[in-house]
Scaffold this motif. Structure first.
Motif, PDB file in Angstrom:
ATOM      1  N   PHE A  27       0.893  -1.208  -0.003  1.00  0.00           N
ATOM      2  CA  PHE A  27      -0.040   0.069  -0.073  1.00  0.00           C
ATOM      3  C   PHE A  27       0.933   1.153   0.171  1.00  0.00           C
ATOM      4  CE2 PHE A  27      -3.152   3.035   1.877  1.00  0.00           C
ATOM      5  CZ  PHE A  27      -4.499   2.691   0.971  1.00  0.00           C
ATOM      6  N   GLY A  28       1.957   1.277   0.849  1.00  0.00           N
ATOM      7  CA  GLY A  28       3.046   2.438   0.773  1.00  0.00           C
ATOM      8  C   GLY A  28       3.391   2.585  -0.443  1.00  0.00           C
ATOM      9  N   VAL A  29       3.852   1.550  -1.266  1.00  0.00           N
ATOM     10  CA  VAL A  29       4.362   1.709  -2.540  1.00  0.00           C
ATOM     11  C   VAL A  29       3.478   2.489  -3.473  1.00  0.00           C
ATOM     12  CG1 VAL A  29       5.466   0.452  -4.776  1.00  0.00           C
ATOM     13  CG2 VAL A  29       6.069  -0.368  -2.480  1.00  0.00           C
ATOM     14  N   ILE A  30       2.068   2.006  -3.380  1.00  0.00           N
ATOM     15  CA  ILE A  30       1.320   2.979  -4.269  1.00  0.00           C
ATOM     16  C   ILE A  30       0.986   4.322  -3.930  1.00  0.00           C
ATOM     17  CG2 ILE A  30      -1.232   2.885  -5.108  1.00  0.00           C
ATOM     18  CD1 ILE A  30      -1.191  -0.036  -4.625  1.00  0.00           C
ATOM     19  N   MET A  31       0.800   4.546  -2.453  1.00  0.00           N
ATOM     20  CA  MET A  31       0.999   5.688  -2.003  1.00  0.00           C
ATOM     21  C   MET A  31       2.152   6.744  -2.526  1.00  0.00           C
ATOM     22  SD  MET A  31      -0.161   5.174   2.191  1.00  0.00           S
ATOM     23  CE  MET A  31       0.458   7.047   2.401  1.00  0.00           C
ATOM     24  N   SER A  32       3.287   6.122  -2.618  1.00  0.00           N
ATOM     25  CA  SER A  32       4.601   6.871  -2.880  1.00  0.00           C
ATOM     26  C   SER A  32       4.664   7.359  -4.449  1.00  0.00           C
ATOM     27  CB  SER A  32       5.756   6.198  -2.512  1.00  0.00           C
ATOM     28  OG  SER A  32       6.084   5.149  -3.409  1.00  0.00           O
ATOM     29  N   GLU A  33       3.510   6.655  -5.362  1.00  0.00           N
ATOM     30  CA  GLU A  33       3.454   7.169  -6.658  1.00  0.00           C
ATOM     31  C   GLU A  33       3.004   8.630  -6.786  1.00  0.00           C
ATOM     32  OE1 GLU A  33       4.195   5.798  -9.439  1.00  0.00           O
ATOM     33  OE2 GLU A  33       4.854   4.021  -8.598  1.00  0.00           O
ATOM     34  N   PHE A  34       2.227   9.238  -5.622  1.00  0.00           N
ATOM     35  CA  PHE A  34       1.542  10.467  -5.742  1.00  0.00           C
ATOM     36  C   PHE A  34       2.426  11.539  -5.045  1.00  0.00           C
ATOM     37  CE2 PHE A  34      -1.771   7.402  -5.766  1.00  0.00           C
ATOM     38  CZ  PHE A  34      -2.321   7.846  -6.767  1.00  0.00           C
ATOM     39  N   PRO A  35       2.731  12.542  -5.715  1.00  0.00           N
ATOM     40  CA  PRO A  35       3.540  13.755  -5.120  1.00  0.00           C
ATOM     41  C   PRO A  35       2.873  14.709  -4.152  1.00  0.00           C
ATOM     42  CG  PRO A  35       2.733  14.464  -7.380  1.00  0.00           C
ATOM     43  CD  PRO A  35       2.319  13.105  -7.175  1.00  0.00           C
ATOM     44  N   LEU A  36       2.332  13.936  -3.116  1.00  0.00           N
ATOM     45  CA  LEU A  36       1.294  14.643  -2.168  1.00  0.00           C
ATOM     46  C   LEU A  36       1.749  14.165  -0.719  1.00  0.00           C
ATOM     47  CD1 LEU A  36      -2.096  13.415  -3.590  1.00  0.00           C
ATOM     48  CD2 LEU A  36      -1.269  15.804  -3.649  1.00  0.00           C
ATOM     49  N   ASP A  37       1.580  14.834   0.099  1.00  0.00           N
ATOM     50  CA  ASP A  37       1.690  14.530   1.490  1.00  0.00           C
ATOM     51  C   ASP A  37       1.072  13.087   1.812  1.00  0.00           C
ATOM     52  OD1 ASP A  37       2.888  16.968   2.294  1.00  0.00           O
ATOM     53  OD2 ASP A  37       0.907  17.717   3.093  1.00  0.00           O
ATOM     54  N   PRO A  38       1.565  12.194   2.651  1.00  0.00           N
ATOM     55  CA  PRO A  38       1.095  10.887   2.575  1.00  0.00           C
ATOM     56  C   PRO A  38      -0.359  10.745   3.200  1.00  0.00           C
ATOM     57  CG  PRO A  38       3.294  11.284   3.706  1.00  0.00           C
ATOM     58  CD  PRO A  38       2.967  12.630   3.426  1.00  0.00           C
ATOM     59  N   MET A 145      -3.108   8.077 -11.460  1.00  0.00           N
ATOM     60  CA  MET A 145      -4.226   7.304 -11.281  1.00  0.00           C
ATOM     61  C   MET A 145      -4.577   6.248 -12.470  1.00  0.00           C
ATOM     62  SD  MET A 145      -7.032   8.708  -8.434  1.00  0.00           S
ATOM     63  CE  MET A 145      -7.335   7.016  -7.882  1.00  0.00           C
ATOM     64  N   LYS A 146      -4.502   6.815 -13.661  1.00  0.00           N
ATOM     65  CA  LYS A 146      -5.054   6.102 -14.753  1.00  0.00           C
ATOM     66  C   LYS A 146      -3.739   5.113 -15.007  1.00  0.00           C
ATOM     67  CE  LYS A 146      -8.480   9.005 -17.023  1.00  0.00           C
ATOM     68  NZ  LYS A 146      -8.880   9.963 -17.941  1.00  0.00           N
ATOM     69  N   ARG A 147      -2.584   5.729 -14.927  1.00  0.00           N
ATOM     70  CA  ARG A 147      -1.237   4.933 -15.477  1.00  0.00           C
ATOM     71  C   ARG A 147      -1.211   3.676 -14.446  1.00  0.00           C
ATOM     72  NH1 ARG A 147       3.490   5.180 -12.922  1.00  0.00           N
ATOM     73  NH2 ARG A 147       3.115   7.231 -11.755  1.00  0.00           N
ATOM     74  N   ILE A 148      -1.519   3.805 -13.234  1.00  0.00           N
ATOM     75  CA  ILE A 148      -1.310   2.713 -12.366  1.00  0.00           C
ATOM     76  C   ILE A 148      -2.673   1.927 -12.103  1.00  0.00           C
ATOM     77  CG2 ILE A 148       0.648   3.574 -10.911  1.00  0.00           C
ATOM     78  CD1 ILE A 148      -1.024   4.383  -8.921  1.00  0.00           C
ATOM     79  N   GLU A 149      -3.672   2.143 -12.989  1.00  0.00           N
ATOM     80  CA  GLU A 149      -4.871   1.392 -13.137  1.00  0.00           C
ATOM     81  C   GLU A 149      -5.656   1.438 -11.679  1.00  0.00           C
ATOM     82  OE1 GLU A 149      -3.715  -2.262 -15.064  1.00  0.00           O
ATOM     83  OE2 GLU A 149      -3.379  -1.473 -16.852  1.00  0.00           O
ATOM     84  N   LEU A 150      -6.028   2.558 -11.492  1.00  0.00           N
ATOM     85  CA  LEU A 150      -6.682   2.489 -10.173  1.00  0.00           C
ATOM     86  C   LEU A 150      -8.160   2.898 -10.523  1.00  0.00           C
ATOM     87  CD1 LEU A 150      -4.359   4.342  -7.493  1.00  0.00           C
ATOM     88  CD2 LEU A 150      -5.161   1.942  -7.590  1.00  0.00           C
ATOM     89  N   PRO A 151      -9.245   2.573 -10.023  1.00  0.00           N
ATOM     90  CA  PRO A 151     -10.616   3.002 -10.555  1.00  0.00           C
ATOM     91  C   PRO A 151     -10.985   4.632 -10.404  1.00  0.00           C
ATOM     92  CG  PRO A 151     -10.678   1.589  -8.555  1.00  0.00           C
ATOM     93  CD  PRO A 151      -9.319   1.580  -8.857  1.00  0.00           C
ATOM     94  N   VAL A 152     -11.379   5.009 -11.087  1.00  0.00           N
ATOM     95  CA  VAL A 152     -11.872   6.654 -10.858  1.00  0.00           C
ATOM     96  C   VAL A 152     -13.373   6.676 -11.133  1.00  0.00           C
ATOM     97  CG1 VAL A 152     -11.570   8.948 -11.965  1.00  0.00           C
ATOM     98  CG2 VAL A 152      -9.573   7.213 -11.997  1.00  0.00           C
ATOM     99  N   SER A 153     -14.140   6.744  -9.933  1.00  0.00           N
ATOM    100  CA  SER A 153     -15.438   6.675  -9.840  1.00  0.00           C
ATOM    101  C   SER A 153     -16.125   8.204 -10.618  1.00  0.00           C
ATOM    102  CB  SER A 153     -15.971   6.673  -8.615  1.00  0.00           C
ATOM    103  OG  SER A 153     -15.224   7.383  -7.574  1.00  0.00           O
ATOM    104  N   ALA A 154     -17.151   8.109 -11.036  1.00  0.00           N
ATOM    105  CA  ALA A 154     -17.698   9.586 -11.702  1.00  0.00           C
ATOM    106  C   ALA A 154     -18.302  10.244 -10.520  1.00  0.00           C
ATOM    107  CB  ALA A 154     -19.227   8.852 -12.398  1.00  0.00           C
ATOM    108  N   PRO A 155     -18.321  11.662 -10.805  1.00  0.00           N
ATOM    109  CA  PRO A 155     -18.827  12.657  -9.929  1.00  0.00           C
ATOM    110  C   PRO A 155     -20.186  12.423  -9.230  1.00  0.00           C
ATOM    111  CG  PRO A 155     -18.518  13.448 -12.224  1.00  0.00           C
ATOM    112  CD  PRO A 155     -18.022  12.344 -12.016  1.00  0.00           C
ATOM    113  N   ALA A 156     -20.298  12.475  -8.062  1.00  0.00           N
ATOM    114  CA  ALA A 156     -21.705  12.355  -7.417  1.00  0.00           C
ATOM    115  C   ALA A 156     -22.126  13.323  -6.268  1.00  0.00           C
ATOM    116  CB  ALA A 156     -21.592  10.903  -6.961  1.00  0.00           C
ATOM    117  N   LEU A 157     -21.406  14.389  -6.518  1.00  0.00           N
ATOM    118  CA  LEU A 157     -21.486  15.469  -5.505  1.00  0.00           C
ATOM    119  C   LEU A 157     -23.006  15.659  -5.377  1.00  0.00           C
ATOM    120  CD1 LEU A 157     -19.972  17.190  -3.580  1.00  0.00           C
ATOM    121  CD2 LEU A 157     -19.871  18.883  -5.229  1.00  0.00           C
TER     122      LEU A 157
END
Length: 278
Positions: A27-38, A145-157
């Motif tokens: 899980f941490g490896v996937i988290m590290s893909e993002f240039p964000l705070d953990p 997210m698309k590169r590492i093939e994570l699901p992207v749900s549609a907006p539902a706000l």
């Protein structure tokens, strides 16, 4: 500093980013893909589970970009606050930032420049450059997210279910940033180190003068008068449901912790047969 390093490792452990040997977990490896705070990376990944990825992408981008609120010129402070109140969401600042970003994208364009929304931003005392940076960050996060093939749900706000999902995703990453109003006047005690802070003036709660009891905050700033920034109301029952037990047990003693312990005890399943427990 050793203390800072140990605190960072503890935080990563609470986020399930480390394994039992102190290395990055899967899980941490996937988290590290993002240039964000953990914490934000964890919230974004949790959004995949709770199906609110579209909204969390925007929230992560907005809190990572510079503040979108422009300082109001002298004499226009009340006008600025009234304009900002149009975007205020009852659930707090994270959803308010989401409203601002969506409104910016839908802002009327100039007849001579379809991409120009400068006048709209000036009218609402908002920074076009900050909102444009948020657009770029959001696009980059979506690309990852698309590169590492994570699901992207549609907006539902707009639905109650979607609001609850966003709160769960935020709590999954920012569960360590919880504070409680201890006296009903906006003095928030942070559960982790028992320091008292007030709402930052840019908070929608500050302008509407509503003081929620339990809040989740993005950051704590000593330089700005011990204030907590980007604040959203949270249910203690939801916190008790999602917080890791080993994190909760390490919180310093306080009345708020005792209250949460009562909530956790109440939520615990009733004892059943050995087969049911298994």
């Amino acid at each position: 500093a050793p203390d800072s390093l140990m605190q960072a490792l503890e935080d990563l452990d609470y986020l399930a980013a480390l394994d039992n040997h102190g290395n990055l977990s899967e899980f941490g490896v996937i988290m590290s893909e993002f240039p964000l705070d953990p914490q934000l990376s964890k919230s974004l990944l949790a959004a995949c589970e709770f199906e609110c990825v579209d909204e969390m992408l925007t929230i992560a981008a907005m809190v990572t970009a510079p503040s979108c609120f422009l300082p109001a010129p002298p004499g226009t402070e009340e006008i600025a606050r009234s304009r900002w109140r149009r975007f205020c969401h009852p659930a707090g600042d994270h959803l308010t930032l989401l409203n601002i970003f969506n409104a910016f994208r839908a802002a009327p364009a100039s007849p001579t420049d379809p991409g120009d929304s400068e006048k709209w931003c000036r009218d609402y005392f908002l920074s076009r450059s900050a909102l444009s940076v948020a657009e770029v960050i959001r696009a980059e996060l979506l690309g990852i997210m698309k590169r590492i093939e994570l699901p992207v749900s549609a907006p539902a706000l707009g639905s109650e279910e979607n609001l609850l999902s966003i709160q769960k995703a935020l709590l999954s990453g920012l569960g360590m940033h919880i504070a409680r109003d201890v006296d009903g006047s906006g003095n928030y005690l942070m559960l982790t180190h028992k320091q008292v802070a007030q709402l930052h003036p840019s908070s929608c709660y500050y302008s509407t003068r509503r003081v929620p009891e339990w809040v989740l905050f993005h950051e704590f700033s000593v330089s700005e008068g011990n204030s907590i920034r980007v604040v959203s109301e949270i249910s203690p029952h939801l916190f008790a449901e999602l917080v890791p037990q080993y994190y909760f047990s390490n919180l310093p003693p306080s009345e708020s912790k005792d209250f949460l312990q009562g909530v956790i005890t109440h939520l615990a399943p009733a004892p059943g047969t050995k087969e049911e427990q298994k």
